[in-house]
Design an enzyme around this catalytic site. Structure first.
Site, mmCIF file in Angstrom:
data_model
loop_
_atom_site.group_PDB
_atom_site.id
_atom_site.type_symbol
_atom_site.label_atom_id
_atom_site.label_comp_id
_atom_site.label_asym_id
_atom_site.label_seq_id
_atom_site.Cartn_x
_atom_site.Cartn_y
_atom_site.Cartn_z
ATOM 1 N N GLY A 1 0.803 -1.210 0.000
ATOM 2 C CA GLY A 1 0.000 0.000 0.000
ATOM 3 C C GLY A 1 0.836 1.259 0.000
ATOM 4 O O GLY A 1 0.288 2.360 0.113
ATOM 5 N N HIS B 1 9.361 6.433 4.700
ATOM 6 C CA HIS B 1 8.745 7.120 5.839
ATOM 7 C C HIS B 1 8.202 6.093 6.808
ATOM 8 O O HIS B 1 7.860 4.966 6.424
ATOM 9 C CB HIS B 1 7.630 8.064 5.389
ATOM 10 C CG HIS B 1 6.577 7.411 4.547
ATOM 11 N ND1 HIS B 1 6.760 7.142 3.201
ATOM 12 C CD2 HIS B 1 5.338 6.946 4.856
ATOM 13 C CE1 HIS B 1 5.681 6.560 2.722
ATOM 14 N NE2 HIS B 1 4.799 6.406 3.700
ATOM 15 N N SER C 1 2.283 4.494 -1.005
ATOM 16 C CA SER C 1 1.805 5.390 -2.051
ATOM 17 C C SER C 1 2.761 6.546 -2.296
ATOM 18 O O SER C 1 2.684 7.186 -3.350
ATOM 19 C CB SER C 1 0.417 5.932 -1.692
ATOM 20 O OG SER C 1 0.454 6.635 -0.463
HETATM 21 P P1 DGP Z 1 2.059 5.252 2.457
HETATM 22 O O1 DGP Z 1 0.734 4.741 1.949
HETATM 23 O O2 DGP Z 1 2.681 4.352 3.509
HETATM 24 O O3 DGP Z 1 2.996 5.581 1.325
HETATM 25 O O4 DGP Z 1 1.730 6.605 3.222
HETATM 26 C C1 DGP Z 1 1.695 7.851 2.620
HETATM 27 C C2 DGP Z 1 0.953 8.778 3.530
HETATM 28 O O5 DGP Z 1 1.254 10.110 3.148
HETATM 29 C C3 DGP Z 1 -0.561 8.651 3.505
HETATM 30 O O6 DGP Z 1 -1.034 8.253 4.785
HETATM 31 C C4 DGP Z 1 -1.070 10.038 3.162
HETATM 32 C C5 DGP Z 1 0.140 10.910 3.392
HETATM 33 N N1 DGP Z 1 0.249 12.066 2.501
HETATM 34 C C6 DGP Z 1 0.183 12.031 1.150
HETATM 35 N N2 DGP Z 1 0.357 13.289 0.662
HETATM 36 C C7 DGP Z 1 0.564 14.108 1.731
HETATM 37 C C8 DGP Z 1 0.806 15.502 1.876
HETATM 38 O O7 DGP Z 1 0.879 16.280 0.915
HETATM 39 N N3 DGP Z 1 0.938 15.974 3.147
HETATM 40 C C9 DGP Z 1 0.877 15.152 4.244
HETATM 41 N N4 DGP Z 1 1.028 15.723 5.445
HETATM 42 N N5 DGP Z 1 0.652 13.827 4.144
HETATM 43 C C10 DGP Z 1 0.486 13.313 2.901
#
Ligand code: DGP
Length: 128
Positions: A98, A105, A100
């Protein structure tokens, strides 16, 4: 895995090109609130460096960076008051997990009891 894209959203946040709700920053890491929280506390910790995933970070980052990053994760959780009630760390690796955003991170989830079945994350929190 895709190769590292220097214009991914977390790279842009690290460069200050996009805003974030910052929680913590040091020379190794930046922590900020997830834009789509799946728990009362949902903070992302990202290393400062071009690492697409945990595999990339673990294999390529200098030891000082790896230590500094994980110390930052622990410090952020502590400063959020999560040590005692507890918290969950999640790092998605690759499309099947999952993931994204392809900048390594760690998610810190806290503020509520977690389901023991970890395969239910994150949907279990989204529906709670
Ligand atoms: P993952 O699915 O593990 O790659 O988590 C990516 C996370 O990043 C998801 O929970 C939503 C978050 N996310 C995506 N775009 C942004 C953004 O522009 N700002 C912040 N604060 N979080 C974001």
């Amino acid at each position: 895995m895709p190769s590292y894209d220097r214009n991914n959203v977390f790279a842009r946040i690290l460069r200050g090109e996009l805003p974030c709700r910052k929680v913590y920053e040091d020379e190794f890491a930046l922590a900020f609130h997830d834009i789509r929280p799946l728990a009362p506390v949902h903070v992302l910790v990202v290393p400062k460096g071009d690492y697409v995933s945990n595999a990339d970070f673990a294999a390529s980052a200098p030891a000082e960076q790896v230590a500094g990053f994980w110390r930052a994760v622990g410090r952020v959780a502590h400063e959020l008051g999560l040590d005692s009630p507890g918290y969950r760390l999640v790092a998605n690796h690759g499309p099947m997990s999952g993931q994204s955003v392809f900048h390594f991170h760690v998610h810190i989830f806290g503020g509520k009891a977690m389901p023991h079945d970890m395969t239910r994350l994150p949907e279990a929190h989204a529906k709670a």
